[in-house]
Write an enzyme that holds these catalytic residues in place. Structure first.
Site, PDB file in Angstrom:
ATOM      1  N   ASP A 348       0.852  -1.181   0.000  1.00 39.35           N
ATOM      2  CA  ASP A 348       0.000   0.000   0.000  1.00 39.35           C
ATOM      3  C   ASP A 348       0.895   1.241   0.000  1.00 39.35           C
ATOM      4  OD1 ASP A 348      -2.334   1.573   0.261  1.00 39.35           O
ATOM      5  OD2 ASP A 348      -2.038   1.673   2.417  1.00 39.35           O
ATOM      6  N   LYS A 349       0.311   2.399  -0.259  1.00 40.38           N
ATOM      7  CA  LYS A 349       1.103   3.635  -0.266  1.00 40.38           C
ATOM      8  C   LYS A 349       0.892   4.453   1.004  1.00 40.38           C
ATOM      9  CE  LYS A 349      -0.052   7.423  -2.463  1.00 40.38           C
ATOM     10  NZ  LYS A 349       0.147   8.478  -1.455  1.00 40.38           N
ATOM     11  N   ARG A 553      -1.051  16.296  -2.778  1.00 40.76           N
ATOM     12  CA  ARG A 553      -2.471  16.014  -2.942  1.00 40.76           C
ATOM     13  C   ARG A 553      -3.188  17.335  -3.201  1.00 40.76           C
ATOM     14  NH1 ARG A 553      -4.672  11.473   1.286  1.00 40.76           N
ATOM     15  NH2 ARG A 553      -3.148   9.857   0.836  1.00 40.76           N
ATOM     16  N   ASP A 745      -6.694  -2.851   3.436  1.00 38.06           N
ATOM     17  CA  ASP A 745      -5.616  -3.739   2.979  1.00 38.06           C
ATOM     18  C   ASP A 745      -5.768  -5.164   3.506  1.00 38.06           C
ATOM     19  OD1 ASP A 745      -4.278  -1.552   1.728  1.00 38.06           O
ATOM     20  OD2 ASP A 745      -3.502  -0.960   3.683  1.00 38.06           O
TER      21      ASP A 745
END
EC number: 7.6.2.1
Length: 992
Positions: A348-349, A553, A745
């Site tokens: 995952d990030k 973002r 996740d």
């Protein structure tokens, strides 16, 4: 035996064997729907208040473990008469090894079950999906912590049903006549459609229910106490629907050992048949086959499973006690050796590669941009907006400059004001040593204030507005208070709020300024949706792309002024749409979209999620070790690509192929052909395009993707993450490792061969569901390079030695030796030296981390393969034959001397073989060798019936044993020396 088998079936059907950690579920029926449709009933499960305590849980654990062994136990019990008839020795010689195997296996599994049970009791959570009716909080709302449901750490604001919240006490809920209409159970955790109707009022009260009125199971009430009505339980829970059933993970190493065990069992049957065939199947030949099967049963080593299970427990203990990776927890002690053979790492990030700590970096107004080094200018503009009188005119000296400065100040002020209002953040005042909570809230004490929101992005924006002078000091369901740089309090009434959803990708709020009466609609969201909402401009797309390439973002902020008549018209249509039962979401969205037209673009905001510590060197180590790293994230394409570059997942000189968005089979075909023509380049693809490719060209896409050095999947749903893991396993046959930190996740972690959870800001759901838990991503390097590599190599050496030990004695038995005294050979005399191989290591941990290429050698599976198995079989046959025939050739006048010579030579040979294999001596290995030798010497007192004690003290005995031992071991030493001299392994080059 049949009766015993039936008992086992009864035990397997015992209610205790199906215990549940949450509680007892029993079927009930509740009314759902409108009064005129009450003949339609929906079956539900209602949770009973009774909970399982430890004393009802323990029998379940024991029965769950014992039931798998009862069939085997009673089968052997039924065969005990055959053992007596065949007269192959005392029964305890068969029951003791089997009992040790069962005891160790049952104990390990029981400990794992009890640990899982205790972990499940750590937190008290909402037990079912509920409608929120009442709260004890003074402001009439409460906060939920949803980290275990959606992986988000920040609190969610939840509102009770208004008419039930107004009741004097919770007991009055039982006196009213009302019903709830709830939609059919579905998987969406971010939306809900329902209505609450109270019939005993005049007129009846109808309230629309949305996601804000729900309390989903597995969430935690973070403030106050709540009362709700259960609407979904059991398999209809949102949390259950969003979690795939975890599979029982069996390590590849265990499967390989099982395959070798099957080969050994086949060899046992073949040898037994050959032995009977040499006797021409004379007499009761079928009993002779059973006799040989029991006599040669050492070919299939029972102690192999015991040694491997105990070895895994030692490996797990070493991982947990490693001071260089503190906080690491092993939740599945059955697969530590899997860590040594990982080919694909899927990560995952947010929160895994990044810290999930948002920092405001950029404010862009189109004509001017402010970075971290120019925030003081923003602060001065905000200060001037509230200190300079609005009626001041520019001076005659510099009218143009003053006009420009005032225009910029006005634009900056409007942008900051919008950012301070369009959010779902609530300031919470916590009591300290001097000021209590009520007083702190009354005076807006800055030192006592913390911000709570559903997104860390929103918290970072509000904290930034505070740093430039406009502070959010108060908020409830209907109002908001801002404090200006001069200390003035601005009051705003919240008329409507439109929460962020994953479908809309935007949020909005309508507020009324109490000082001026102005009604303003503010909105912020992703550029992909806001581009069609704001007025036309020529800089939005370009600047959003530039900021995304910097790893920021991006959010687009806009506003629209409304008249009182416009708002009243909107409110009437909006309330009517919210009360709709059918197509509510569509109707509500249509009404809101009537406002989302020609909005004024105010600014762009950019926040940065910083990388975790040592992410770059860790990823470099993993790549050098032969792993291919895939990043699966829900972020947008530009942000995911930038993070991949910053983390060096994609090297700077590496080509990147960005898969164009595709929606049809033809488009997917053309794009795959374009991708096929590129070589050695990283792939970046969105979840929508991935779905199309997997639908029509699954095999072709996976073949091309597996050839890429790195793959980035953006806008990826949790189910897609698990699907990618599953496809990699099916298409490549390689081992996969999934790393994540959030509830989204979990499916990926449970699907992978090795699941690693990171305890981060998104809660512990991923950590609790994983096989291994770490506190930081950088610990993954040592976990794989050191512990994974050592566990696999040690398990391979251990299993080979156990097989070698068993085959040696079986070879001697086949060749006619009397082996009554050899009964406990594998249990006592050589157990400690062989098991001490779990402490051996070929290189130091620092060397393993410095040269990850050593890990790449393990991906070929050479430490335990058919080739190595055949080599050890030949070694066992050779040494068993040398010991047996050497003893027969050199024995004296009495046959009992054969026993003394062969038995002693066998033990010394095994001890020397362990010493031959050891790469790095540990003091416990030396102790094990000496302890085994001492056990043999001490046991001579009890073996006087089989060994001539006086004979073993003679010189004749010593030289005969020495010759046999040297002949059995010296050639192997020579071969090992020649191999290391002319074809050394990789690790020996580093240690020489």
């Amino acid at each position: 035996f049949i009766v015993c088998f039936m008992i086992c079936r009864v035990v397997q059907c015992c209610p205790w064997s199906r215990c549940c950690g949450m509680g007892d579920f029993r079927p009930r029926t509740v009314w759902l729907g409108h009064p005129e449709k009450r003949e339609q009933r929906y079956p539900r499960n209602v949770i009973n208040n009774q909970k399982y305590n430890f004393f009802t849980f323990l029998p379940a654990v024991l029965f769950n473990q014992f039931k798998y062994f009862f069939n085997l136990y009673f089968l052997l019990l039924a065969c005990s008469q055959f053992v007596n008839e065949l007269r192959l020795g005392a029964l305890y010689t068969y029951w003791v090894p089997l009992g040790v195997v069962l005891l160790i296996t049952i104990t390990r599994e029981a400990v794992e079950e009890i640990r899982c049970y205790l972990r499940d009791k750590e937190n008290q959570r909402v037990p079912a999906d509920m409608i929120f009716l009442r709260t004890s909080e003074r402001n009439g709302s409460c906060f939920l912590r949803t980290d275990q449901l959606d992986g988000e750490t920040d609190w969610k604001l939840r509102l009770p049903v208004a008419c039930t919240q107004r009741l004097p006490t919770a007991a009055d809920l039982l006196q009213i006549r009302s019903y709830v209409y709830a939609e059919e159970p579905n998987i969406d955790i971010h939306n809900f459609i329902g209505t609450f109707t109270r019939e005993d009022g005049d007129p009846p009260v109808n309230e629309s229910l949305s996601i804000e009125n729900t309390l989903w199971a597995s969430t935690v009430v973070a403030s106050g106490t709540v009362v709700g009505v259960v609407i979904y339980t059991g398999k209809e829970l949102r949390s259950v629907m969003n979690t795939s059933n975890p599979r029982n993970k069996v390590g590849l190493f265990d499967l390989e050992v099982n395959c070798l065990t099957k080969i050994l069992f086949g060899a046992l049957v073949v040898v037994s048949l050959v032995m009977v065939a040499l006797q021409h199947f004379a007499g009761r030949w079928y009993l002779q086959i059973l006799r040989f099967l029991l006599l040669l049963s050492h070919i299939v080593p029972i102690s192999l499973r015991v040694n491997l299970d105990m070895g895994k427990m030692v490996f797990s203990w070493m991982i947990k006690k490693d001071s260089k990776i503190p906080g690491t927890v092993v939740r599945a002690s059955t697969i530590p050796e899997q860590l040594g053979r990982i080919s694909y790492l899927l990560t995952d990030k947010t929160g895994t590669l990044t810290q999930n700590e948002m920092v405001f970096r950029r404010l862009h107004l189109g004509t001017v941009a402010y970075g971290m080094d120019s925030m003081d200018e923003v602060q001065s503009h905000v200060f001037s907006a509230y200190t300079q009188p609005t009626h001041d005119l520019p001076t005659s000296r510099a009218p143009a400059a003053t006009k420009v400065r005032k225009t910029i100040s006005s634009r900056v002020h409007e942008a900051v004001k919008a950012i301070a209002l369009v959010h779902n953040v609530t300031p919470v005042y916590e009591a300290n040593g001097v000021t209590d909570q009520a007083e702190a809230e009354q005076h807006y004490e800055d030192t006592c204030r913390v911000y709570q929101a559903s997104s860390p992005d929103e918290v970072s924006l509000v904290q930034w507005t505070e740093s430039v002078g406009l502070t959010l000091v108060g908020r409830d369901q209907s109002s908001m208070q801002l404090r200006t740089p001069t200390g003035q309090i601005l009051n705003f009434t919240i008329l409507q709020i439109f929460p962020f959803t994953y479908e809309s990708k935007r949020m909005g709020i309508i507020v009324r300024d109490e000082s001026t009466g102005e009604i303003t609609f503010y909105m912020k969201g992703a550029d992909v949706v806001m581009a069609g909402i704001v007025q036309y401009n020529d800089w939005l797309e370009e600047e959003c792309g530039n900021m995304a390439r910097e790893g920021l973002r991006v959010l687009v902020v806009s506003k629209k002024s409304l008249t009182e008549e416009q708002y009243q018209d909107f409110e009437a249509r909006y309330v009517q749409a919210k009360l709709s039962v059918h197509d509510r979401s569509l109707k509500v969205a249509t009404v809101i979209e009537s406002l989302e037209m020609e909005m004024e673009l105010l600014c762009l905001t950019g926040v940065e999620d910083q990388l975790q510590a040592d992410v770059r060197p860790t990823l470099e180590i993993l790549r050098n070790a032969g792993m291919k790293v895939w990043m699966l994230t829900g972020d947008k394409l530009e942000t995911a690509t930038c993070t991949a570059k910053n983390a060096h997942l994609i090297t700077r000189n590496q080509d990147i192929h960005i898969f164009r968005p595709v929606t049809t089979r033809g488009e997917a075909h053309l794009e795959l052909n374009a991708f096929r023509r590129k070589h050695d380049c990283a792939l970046v693809i969105s979840g929508d395009s991935l779905e199309v490719c997997l639908k029509y060209y699954e095999y072709e896409f996976m073949e091309l993707a597996c050839q890429c050095p790195a793959v980035v999947c953006c806008r990826c749903a949790p189910t897609q993450k698990a699907q990618i893991v599953r496809l990699l396993q099916e298409r490549t046959g390689k081992l996969t490792c999934a790393v994540g930190d959030g509830g989204n996740d979990v499916s990926m972690i449970q699907e992978a061969d090795c699941g690693v959870g990171v305890e981060g800001k998104e809660g512990k759901q991923a950590s609790l569901a994983a096989d291994f838990s770490v506190t930081q991503f950088k610990h993954l390097g040592r976990l794989l390079m050191v512990h994974g590599r050592n566990s696999y190599k040690r398990s391979a050496a251990l299993s080979q030695f156990v097989i070698h030990r068993s085959l040696c004695i079986s070879t001697m038995q086949v060749e006619g030796c009397v082996v009554i005294c050899f009964t406990h050979y594998s249990t006592i005399y050589t157990m400690f030296p062989v098991f001490s191989l779990v402490l051996d290591k070929d290189v130091k941990s620092e060397v393993a981390m410095l040269y990850p290429e050593l890990y790449k050698d393990l991906l070929k599976g050479r430490p335990l393969s058919f080739k190595t198995f055949l080599i050890w079989v030949l070694i066992s046959i050779y040494q068993g034959s040398i010991i047996m025939y050497g003893a027969l050739l050199l024995f004296d006048s009495e046959f009992v001397h054969i026993v003394a010579i062969s038995f002693t030579s066998l033990i010394l040979t095994e001890l020397l073989m362990v010493a031959l294999t050891i790469q790095t001596w540990h003091w416990l290995i030396i102790v094990a060798e000496l302890l085994s030798l001492a056990c043999y010497i001490a046991s001579l007192v009890f073996l006087h019936e089989f060994i001539d004690v006086y004979f073993i003290t003679t010189v004749s005995f010593l030289w005969k044993v020495t010759v046999i031992t040297l002949v059995s071991c010296l050639p192997l030493y020579i071969l090992k020396y020649l191999r290391r001299r002319f074809s050394p392994p990789s690790y020996s080059k580093l240690t020489s």
